[in-house]
Design a protein around this motif. Structure first.
Motif, mmCIF file in Angstrom:
data_model
loop_
_atom_site.group_PDB
_atom_site.id
_atom_site.type_symbol
_atom_site.label_atom_id
_atom_site.label_comp_id
_atom_site.label_asym_id
_atom_site.label_seq_id
_atom_site.Cartn_x
_atom_site.Cartn_y
_atom_site.Cartn_z
ATOM 1 N N ALA A 237 0.808 -1.218 0.000
ATOM 2 C CA ALA A 237 0.000 0.000 0.000
ATOM 3 C C ALA A 237 0.842 1.269 0.000
ATOM 4 O O ALA A 237 0.480 2.265 -0.643
ATOM 5 N N ASP A 238 1.982 1.243 0.699
ATOM 6 C CA ASP A 238 2.785 2.471 0.798
ATOM 7 C C ASP A 238 3.520 2.805 -0.500
ATOM 8 O O ASP A 238 4.079 3.895 -0.638
ATOM 9 N N LYS A 239 3.506 1.888 -1.481
ATOM 10 C CA LYS A 239 4.165 2.146 -2.760
ATOM 11 C C LYS A 239 3.169 2.257 -3.913
ATOM 12 O O LYS A 239 3.575 2.414 -5.073
ATOM 13 N N ALA A 240 1.886 2.191 -3.591
ATOM 14 C CA ALA A 240 0.868 2.145 -4.632
ATOM 15 C C ALA A 240 0.812 3.432 -5.455
ATOM 16 O O ALA A 240 0.753 3.380 -6.692
ATOM 17 N N GLU A 241 0.817 4.581 -4.822
ATOM 18 C CA GLU A 241 0.684 5.843 -5.552
ATOM 19 C C GLU A 241 1.871 6.065 -6.484
ATOM 20 O O GLU A 241 1.706 6.467 -7.645
ATOM 21 N N ALA A 242 3.082 5.805 -5.992
ATOM 22 C CA ALA A 242 4.270 5.970 -6.833
ATOM 23 C C ALA A 242 4.250 4.958 -7.975
ATOM 24 O O ALA A 242 4.630 5.274 -9.112
ATOM 25 N N GLY A 243 3.799 3.734 -7.678
ATOM 26 C CA GLY A 243 3.716 2.709 -8.717
ATOM 27 C C GLY A 243 2.721 3.079 -9.790
ATOM 28 O O GLY A 243 2.979 2.888 -10.987
ATOM 29 N N LEU A 244 1.570 3.637 -9.391
ATOM 30 C CA LEU A 244 0.557 4.039 -10.359
ATOM 31 C C LEU A 244 1.078 5.164 -11.246
ATOM 32 O O LEU A 244 0.856 5.145 -12.464
ATOM 33 N N ALA A 245 1.790 6.106 -10.659
ATOM 34 C CA ALA A 245 2.356 7.202 -11.456
ATOM 35 C C ALA A 245 3.387 6.674 -12.439
ATOM 36 O O ALA A 245 3.458 7.131 -13.594
ATOM 37 N N ARG A 246 4.180 5.699 -12.012
ATOM 38 C CA ARG A 246 5.235 5.169 -12.881
ATOM 39 C C ARG A 246 4.653 4.393 -14.048
ATOM 40 O O ARG A 246 5.063 4.598 -15.203
ATOM 41 N N ILE A 247 3.679 3.507 -13.817
ATOM 42 C CA ILE A 247 3.125 2.739 -14.929
ATOM 43 C C ILE A 247 2.375 3.653 -15.885
ATOM 44 O O ILE A 247 2.397 3.451 -17.102
ATOM 45 N N THR A 248 1.736 4.685 -15.385
ATOM 46 C CA THR A 248 1.056 5.637 -16.266
ATOM 47 C C THR A 248 2.053 6.332 -17.178
ATOM 48 O O THR A 248 1.811 6.480 -18.380
ATOM 49 N N ALA A 249 3.192 6.735 -16.618
ATOM 50 C CA ALA A 249 4.222 7.400 -17.424
ATOM 51 C C ALA A 249 4.766 6.461 -18.499
ATOM 52 O O ALA A 249 4.962 6.863 -19.654
ATOM 53 N N ILE A 250 5.013 5.208 -18.128
ATOM 54 C CA ILE A 250 5.527 4.231 -19.100
ATOM 55 C C ILE A 250 4.516 4.017 -20.225
ATOM 56 O O ILE A 250 4.872 3.991 -21.413
ATOM 57 N N GLU A 251 3.248 3.869 -19.865
ATOM 58 C CA GLU A 251 2.222 3.596 -20.869
ATOM 59 C C GLU A 251 1.995 4.784 -21.799
ATOM 60 O O GLU A 251 1.785 4.611 -23.006
ATOM 61 N N ILE A 252 2.042 5.984 -21.265
ATOM 62 C CA ILE A 252 1.886 7.169 -22.120
ATOM 63 C C ILE A 252 3.058 7.282 -23.082
ATOM 64 O O ILE A 252 2.886 7.603 -24.269
ATOM 65 N N GLU A 253 4.254 6.990 -22.614
ATOM 66 C CA GLU A 253 5.433 7.039 -23.482
ATOM 67 C C GLU A 253 5.322 6.021 -24.616
ATOM 68 O O GLU A 253 5.703 6.294 -25.761
#
Length: 400
Positions: A237-253
């Motif tokens: 849970a403590d890494k969920a927000e950072a993980g969501l931001a990272r996968i979103t950035a990868i997918e947009i790229e």
């Protein structure tokens, strides 16, 4: 005749076998035909392993000569064949390509993908021959017509795309009660439905998984569900927000690799904004990126993961889209490609048209109708309602 081409680790043998079985055609694999003989020869006689031998060019010519000689006999007796080989030279318009075409009319399926994917696969299979293989050189785009297929896809997903490209289509189920119905609006999923983003999704999550040291298979088992759902499964849970931001950035790229699915541009474009909406498990920025890459205009009514508390398969996304359009969801047609989306739309009261590509027809059987491409149907307007009709290719009827 079909030739399946790709570098080592691209999965060409697996796809070639699946294609040969589906087409009922003999399979001729360069490795199967020639490797046992070459592996039995003493390395000292060749000046080293045959893949690294100073006679490599001559050996290569001999291997392909054997493949094509057998192919001539097979095609003459069986009528067709599926050939599997790297076909590196044949992908360029030169003598090698001309020799291949002398066997029979040939369609070339070319498996493409990221070099790191192929390297990972070769390392995982641990084949002795890969220790002697020269590193892959810079990729040169084919100069001949090819059916390009992304190696990130599963073999089943690859096969579905190749069969459509070869015009080996599944018949549209007609009559079907869906064709007698009339609708006030059409609600479209994006990923795998309007935009062929399945490979992009898999590639992005594979990279994310590599960064975080977690299994990448989870995304395939949860296609059509919001990214947050996967993140909650994969990360604390403590890494969920950072993980969501990272996968979103990868997918947009990676969204620049996305293309429209067959027929999507015409079918989606045949409806006015007042009669269509997009319902996706993507975030709003990712939905816009994939729609733009596929050449699709994002409509005013777009429901994303950012707009709902509970994503697919919950009915909330489709209920919200119908509400924003001002229509009864029971008078809406939903267009989907995944079981989670189909269940979401059905639970909202919609009728569902499903398209294969991400999943095979058997996995979409809950839908009211399944087609192997949006180019198989079109919309017509009668009595102020939208009617689905069987369409010849990409034909559309704009009469609103």
């Amino acid at each position: 005749m079909v030739a399946v081409a790709g570098v080592a680790g691209s999965g060409k043998t697996t796809l070639g076998r699946a294609l040969a079985k589906t087409l009922g055609a003999p399979l001729l694999d360069l490795d199967t035909m020639t490797n046992p003989l070459l592996d039995s020869l003493p390395a000292e006689a060749l000046g080293g392993h045959w893949l690294a031998s100073p006679h490599r060019a001559t050996i290569r010519d001999g291997r392909y000569a054997a493949l094509l000689t057998v192919a001539v006999d097979v095609v003459a007796t069986a009528g067709t064949a599926v050939l599997v080989a790297p076909f590196t030279a044949e992908l360029q318009k030169d003598d090698a390509w001309n020799r291949l075409r002398t066997v029979a009319d040939v369609r070339v399926v070319h498996l493409t993908g990221a070099p790191d994917l192929f390297a990972e696969r070769r390392a995982a299979r641990g084949a002795d021959r890969d220790r002697h293989r020269a590193p892959d050189g810079p990729s040169t785009p084919p100069s001949i017509p090819v059916i390009s297929v992304d190696a990130e896809l599963t073999t089943e997903q690859q096969l579905l795309r190749v069969l459509v490209a070869l015009d080996r289509r599944s018949p549209v189920e007609a009559p079907n009660p869906l064709f007698a119905a009339g609708f006030d609006a059409v609600l479209f999923d994006i990923d795998g439905t309007l935009a062929d983003s399945t490979a992009s999704v898999l590639r992005s999550w594979r990279r994310f998984a590599t960064e975080h040291g977690i299994p990448a298979k989870a995304v395939a088992d949860n296609h059509g569900r919001p990214a947050r759902h996967l993140i909650d499964l994969l990360l604390p849970a403590d890494k969920a927000e950072a993980g969501l931001a990272r996968i979103t950035a990868i997918e947009i790229e990676d969204a620049v690799t996305v293309r429209p699915t067959p027929g999507a541009l015409d079918l989606f474009g045949s409806l006015p904004d007042s009669r269509r909406a997009v319902v996706t498990s993507c975030s709003a920025p990712l939905a816009r990126a994939r729609m733009a890459a596929a050449g699709l205009v994002t409509p005013p009514v777009t429901v994303t993961a950012d707009d709902v508390r509970t994503g697919k398969p919950d009915p909330e996304p489709y209920l919200l889209a119908a509400e924003r359009l001002g229509v009864d969801p029971a008078r809406c047609l939903a267009v989907e490609d995944a079981a989670a989306g189909i269940r979401s739309a059905l639970a909202a009261g919609c009728t569902v048209l499903a398209v294969t590509g991400t999943s095979a027809a058997a996995e979409l059987k809950e839908a009211d109708l399944v087609v192997d491409g949006l180019d198989r149907v079109r919309f017509a307007s009668r009595d102020a309602r939208i009617h689905l009709i069987v369409g010849p290719g990409n034909g559309v009827e704009r009469s609103y």
